[in-house]
Design an enzyme around this catalytic site. Sequence first.
Site, PDB file in Angstrom:
ATOM      1  N   ALA A  74       0.833  -1.206   0.000  1.00  0.00           N
ATOM      2  CA  ALA A  74       0.000   0.000   0.000  1.00  0.00           C
ATOM      3  C   ALA A  74       0.868   1.257   0.000  1.00  0.00           C
ATOM      4  CB  ALA A  74      -0.917  -0.014   1.209  1.00  0.00           C
TER       5      ALA A  74
ATOM      6  N   ASP B 246       5.160 -25.747   0.937  1.00  0.00           N
ATOM      7  CA  ASP B 246       5.207 -27.152   0.541  1.00  0.00           C
ATOM      8  C   ASP B 246       3.984 -27.871   1.116  1.00  0.00           C
ATOM      9  OD1 ASP B 246       5.889 -28.226   3.183  1.00  0.00           O
ATOM     10  OD2 ASP B 246       7.879 -27.367   2.874  1.00  0.00           O
ATOM     11  N   LEU B 247       3.793 -29.097   0.652  1.00  0.00           N
ATOM     12  CA  LEU B 247       2.560 -29.817   0.999  1.00  0.00           C
ATOM     13  C   LEU B 247       2.474 -30.095   2.502  1.00  0.00           C
ATOM     14  CD1 LEU B 247       0.014 -31.138  -0.029  1.00  0.00           C
ATOM     15  CD2 LEU B 247       1.370 -33.081  -0.833  1.00  0.00           C
TER      16      LEU B 247
ATOM     17  N   ARG C  14      -6.542 -24.414  10.503  1.00  0.00           N
ATOM     18  CA  ARG C  14      -7.432 -23.344  10.051  1.00  0.00           C
ATOM     19  C   ARG C  14      -8.736 -23.819   9.439  1.00  0.00           C
ATOM     20  NH1 ARG C  14      -5.778 -19.139  13.044  1.00  0.00           N
ATOM     21  NH2 ARG C  14      -3.569 -18.698  12.743  1.00  0.00           N
TER      22      ARG C  14
HETATM   23  C1  FAD Z   1      -7.786 -21.564  16.672  1.00  0.00           C
HETATM   24  C2  FAD Z   1      -6.532 -20.744  16.786  1.00  0.00           C
HETATM   25  C3  FAD Z   1      -6.461 -19.725  17.714  1.00  0.00           C
HETATM   26  C4  FAD Z   1      -5.305 -18.959  17.838  1.00  0.00           C
HETATM   27  N1  FAD Z   1      -5.257 -17.950  18.756  1.00  0.00           N
HETATM   28  C5  FAD Z   1      -4.151 -17.193  18.864  1.00  0.00           C
HETATM   29  C6  FAD Z   1      -4.078 -16.126  19.814  1.00  0.00           C
HETATM   30  O1  FAD Z   1      -5.017 -15.868  20.553  1.00  0.00           O
HETATM   31  N2  FAD Z   1      -2.951 -15.375  19.876  1.00  0.00           N
HETATM   32  C7  FAD Z   1      -1.873 -15.627  19.073  1.00  0.00           C
HETATM   33  O2  FAD Z   1      -0.869 -14.936  19.174  1.00  0.00           O
HETATM   34  N3  FAD Z   1      -1.907 -16.637  18.163  1.00  0.00           N
HETATM   35  C8  FAD Z   1      -3.006 -17.411  18.034  1.00  0.00           C
HETATM   36  N4  FAD Z   1      -3.040 -18.421  17.101  1.00  0.00           N
HETATM   37  C9  FAD Z   1      -1.870 -18.632  16.228  1.00  0.00           C
HETATM   38  C10 FAD Z   1      -1.035 -19.844  16.695  1.00  0.00           C
HETATM   39  O3  FAD Z   1      -0.483 -19.591  17.963  1.00  0.00           O
HETATM   40  C11 FAD Z   1       0.093 -20.135  15.684  1.00  0.00           C
HETATM   41  O4  FAD Z   1       0.937 -19.007  15.611  1.00  0.00           O
HETATM   42  C12 FAD Z   1      -0.431 -20.422  14.287  1.00  0.00           C
HETATM   43  O5  FAD Z   1      -1.489 -21.347  14.345  1.00  0.00           O
HETATM   44  C13 FAD Z   1       0.687 -20.961  13.404  1.00  0.00           C
HETATM   45  O6  FAD Z   1       1.002 -22.266  13.849  1.00  0.00           O
HETATM   46  P1  FAD Z   1       2.465 -22.853  13.759  1.00  0.00           P
HETATM   47  O7  FAD Z   1       3.402 -22.079  14.642  1.00  0.00           O
HETATM   48  O8  FAD Z   1       2.347 -24.324  14.032  1.00  0.00           O
HETATM   49  O9  FAD Z   1       2.813 -22.629  12.214  1.00  0.00           O
HETATM   50  P2  FAD Z   1       4.212 -22.308  11.536  1.00  0.00           P
HETATM   51  O10 FAD Z   1       4.748 -21.011  11.988  1.00  0.00           O
HETATM   52  O11 FAD Z   1       3.979 -22.470  10.047  1.00  0.00           O
HETATM   53  O12 FAD Z   1       5.170 -23.426  12.032  1.00  0.00           O
HETATM   54  C14 FAD Z   1       4.988 -24.771  11.601  1.00  0.00           C
HETATM   55  C15 FAD Z   1       5.738 -25.668  12.544  1.00  0.00           C
HETATM   56  O13 FAD Z   1       7.136 -25.377  12.439  1.00  0.00           O
HETATM   57  C16 FAD Z   1       7.741 -25.496  13.731  1.00  0.00           C
HETATM   58  N5  FAD Z   1       8.276 -24.195  14.135  1.00  0.00           N
HETATM   59  C17 FAD Z   1       8.077 -23.002  13.508  1.00  0.00           C
HETATM   60  N6  FAD Z   1       8.740 -22.041  14.133  1.00  0.00           N
HETATM   61  C18 FAD Z   1       9.383 -22.616  15.190  1.00  0.00           C
HETATM   62  C19 FAD Z   1      10.204 -22.143  16.232  1.00  0.00           C
HETATM   63  N7  FAD Z   1      10.548 -20.859  16.329  1.00  0.00           N
HETATM   64  N8  FAD Z   1      10.643 -23.011  17.146  1.00  0.00           N
HETATM   65  C20 FAD Z   1      10.329 -24.312  17.075  1.00  0.00           C
HETATM   66  N9  FAD Z   1       9.536 -24.853  16.113  1.00  0.00           N
HETATM   67  C21 FAD Z   1       9.082 -24.012  15.180  1.00  0.00           C
HETATM   68  C22 FAD Z   1       6.647 -25.949  14.692  1.00  0.00           C
HETATM   69  O14 FAD Z   1       6.651 -27.354  14.741  1.00  0.00           O
HETATM   70  C23 FAD Z   1       5.391 -25.462  14.020  1.00  0.00           C
HETATM   71  O15 FAD Z   1       4.220 -26.190  14.391  1.00  0.00           O
HETATM   72  C24 FAD Z   1      -4.184 -19.198  16.982  1.00  0.00           C
HETATM   73  C25 FAD Z   1      -4.276 -20.236  16.041  1.00  0.00           C
HETATM   74  C26 FAD Z   1      -5.419 -20.990  15.930  1.00  0.00           C
HETATM   75  C27 FAD Z   1      -5.485 -22.081  14.886  1.00  0.00           C
END
Ligand code: FAD
Length: 250
Positions: free
Chosen positions: A104, A195-196, A206
Site C-alpha cells: 500500500a 510445501d505440501l 485453520r
Molecule cells: C484456533 C486458533 C487460535 C489462535 N489464537 C491465537 C491467539 O489468541 N494469539 C496468538 O498470538 N496466536 C493465536 N493463534 C496462532 C497460533 O499460535 C500459531 O501461531 C499459528 O497457528 C501458526 O502455527 P504454527 O506455529 O504451528 O505454524 P508455523 O509457523 O507455520 O510453524 C509450523 C511448525 O514449524 C515449527 N516451528 C516453527 N517455528 C518454530 C520455532 N521458532 N521453534 C520451534 N519450532 C518451530 C513448529 O513445529 C510449528 O508447528 C491461533 C491459532 C489458531 C489455529
Amino acid sequence: MRAEPEQMVLDHGYVRFIEAYGRGQGGQEWADEYEIGIVEAARQSTQGSFRSWEQDQKLLAHLHANKHATPFEFAGMVLEVQAPLFVFREWHRHRTMSYNEMSARYAPLPDLYYQPTAEEVGRRAFEAQNLRNRQQQGVAPPDLEAIRLWCEEGLQIDALLEDYYKRGLAIGVPKEVARVRMPVNHYSRMRVAADLRCWLAFMLLRADPNAQLEIRRYAWAVGLMLRRTFPVTWGLYVESGGPHAGDTML
Ligand SMILES: Cc1cc2nc3c(=O)[nH]c(=O)nc-3n(C[C@H](O)[C@H](O)[C@H](O)COP(=O)(O)OP(=O)(O)OC[C@H]3O[C@@H](n4cnc5c(N)ncnc54)[C@H](O)[C@@H]3O)c2cc1C
C-alpha cells in the site's frame, strides 16, 4: 492444470491457483502429476524411484500414517489470495510459508471492504449466545434489529474511510501515509507459497471448527485446490480425519 483456477471466498475475496511442483524426475512424463516427487524423495534412502500408483499409494499411506513428513516437503503449490487484513494477520502466523503482499506504499489499495451480512452476524450471535447459555443461564438473546443497524453503520464507516483515503491521495498525501487509517476489514492481496507438509498443517489448524469462520472459509478453498492437485495425499488427509469443507461449499 488440474486445480480449480479460482475459488471465490467471502464477499470480495478469492484463492487463485498459480502453480504446483512435485513432479520429480519420473513425473515429467505426466503433465499433471505433482506427487511423484514425494515418492522419489522417500525412495532416495534406497536409491529407488517411482513405480506406479498401484504400488506407491501404499508407500504414501505408510509415510502419512507414520508421520514421516519430510517427503511431503518435495511437493507444494503457490496461490494468490485476496482477503481482509485481519485474515492475513492470522494467516501470516504460519511462519513456514513464503509471502509477498501488495504494498500500500506503492499501489493504491483496492476499494474493497469485508462486510458479513446482517443474517450471518445474527446467526453467529445466536451461536455465541447458545454457547454462553450452556456455561451460564439467563443470557439475553441477540437483538437482530440492533445487529442490522450495526451492519449498516459499518458500511457507512467504510464509505467514509474510503472517501477520506481517496481525498488524501487527491491532495498529494503519500500512499504510505494515506493508508494508515485503513481498517482490518479492508482487502489486500498476496502470493503465498508452501510445501505440501505446510499446507496440511495449515488445514489442520485453520479448517478446524475452532478457527475463526472467515479464515476457515479460506482454508476450505485451499482444501479444494489440494484435493485437485494432490489427490492421493488429500485422500490420506481426509481418511485420517483432517478437517475440510466436505461436500459443502464456501
Ligand atoms: C484456533 C486458533 C487460535 C489462535 N489464537 C491465537 C491467539 O489468541 N494469539 C496468538 O498470538 N496466536 C493465536 N493463534 C496462532 C497460533 O499460535 C500459531 O501461531 C499459528 O497457528 C501458526 O502455527 P504454527 O506455529 O504451528 O505454524 P508455523 O509457523 O507455520 O510453524 C509450523 C511448525 O514449524 C515449527 N516451528 C516453527 N517455528 C518454530 C520455532 N521458532 N521453534 C520451534 N519450532 C518451530 C513448529 O513445529 C510449528 O508447528 C491461533 C491459532 C489458531 C489455529
